[in-house]
Design a protein around this motif. Structure first.
Motif, PDB file in Angstrom:
ATOM      1  N   CYS A   1      -2.905   9.074   3.751  1.00 48.73           N
ATOM      2  CA  CYS A   1      -4.050   7.752   4.118  1.00 48.73           C
ATOM      3  C   CYS A   1      -3.079   6.648   5.275  1.00 48.73           C
ATOM      4  O   CYS A   1      -3.234   6.697   6.349  1.00 48.73           O
TER       5      CYS A   1
ATOM      6  N   THR B   1      -3.494   4.571  -2.025  1.00 55.41           N
ATOM      7  CA  THR B   1      -4.554   4.469  -1.160  1.00 55.41           C
ATOM      8  C   THR B   1      -4.272   6.859  -1.336  1.00 55.41           C
ATOM      9  O   THR B   1      -2.954   7.488  -2.075  1.00 55.41           O
TER      10      THR B   1
ATOM     11  N   ILE C   1       0.581  -0.753  -0.107  1.00 44.66           N
ATOM     12  CA  ILE C   1      -0.316   0.019  -0.104  1.00 44.66           C
ATOM     13  C   ILE C   1       0.912   1.390  -0.127  1.00 44.66           C
ATOM     14  O   ILE C   1       2.106   1.094   0.798  1.00 44.66           O
TER      15      ILE C   1
END
Length: 96
Positions: free
Chosen positions: A70, A66, A52
Motif C-alpha cells: 500500500c 495497512t 501508518i
C-alpha cells in the motif's frame, strides 16, 4: 530518519518506502512507512498524530496497519506524496 528525528515534531509529513527505526513522541502530523521498528509515546498518543505502516515491531497499537504494497514506491514528487498522505488521512478518519 534517525530515532529522535520526529520527537516533539509538529505537523510532520513523512512518506517513506522503507523502514523507520523508531518514532518517539510526535505531537501532530502523519507518518507512513513500510516498516516501523518501534513506536513510543511517553503519554497518550495525540489525536492529531496518524501513523501508518505495513508492519511494526514494537508499539503496533499506536499505528494503523495497512496491506503490504500500500505504501507507494519512491520517488514521488512532492504533490503526489502530499496527495497520498491526504488520502490516507481521510481513509483513517473515516474508520472512526
Amino acid at each position: 530518519i534517525g530515532p529522535a528525528s520526529v520527537e516533539q515534531a509538529q505537523n510532520i509529513r513523512v512518506l517513506l518506502n522503507g523502514a523507520i527505526p523508531e518514532i518517539c513522541n510526535p505531537l501532530s502530523g502523519i507518518i507512513a512507512a513500510k516498516h516501523i521498528g518501534r513506536i513510543v509515546f511517553d503519554k497518550e498518543k495525540p489525536s492529531d498524530v496518524i501513523i501508518i505502516a505495513e508492519s511494526v515491531g514494537e508499539g503496533a497499537p499506536y499505528a494503523d496497519l495497512t496491506d503490504v504494497g500500500c505504501i507507494p514506491l519512491s520517488p514521488l514528487d512532492e504533490s503526489q506524496a502530499m496527495k497520498f498522505l491526504q488520502d490516507m488521512t481521510t481513509l483513517i478518519h473515516s474508520r472512526y
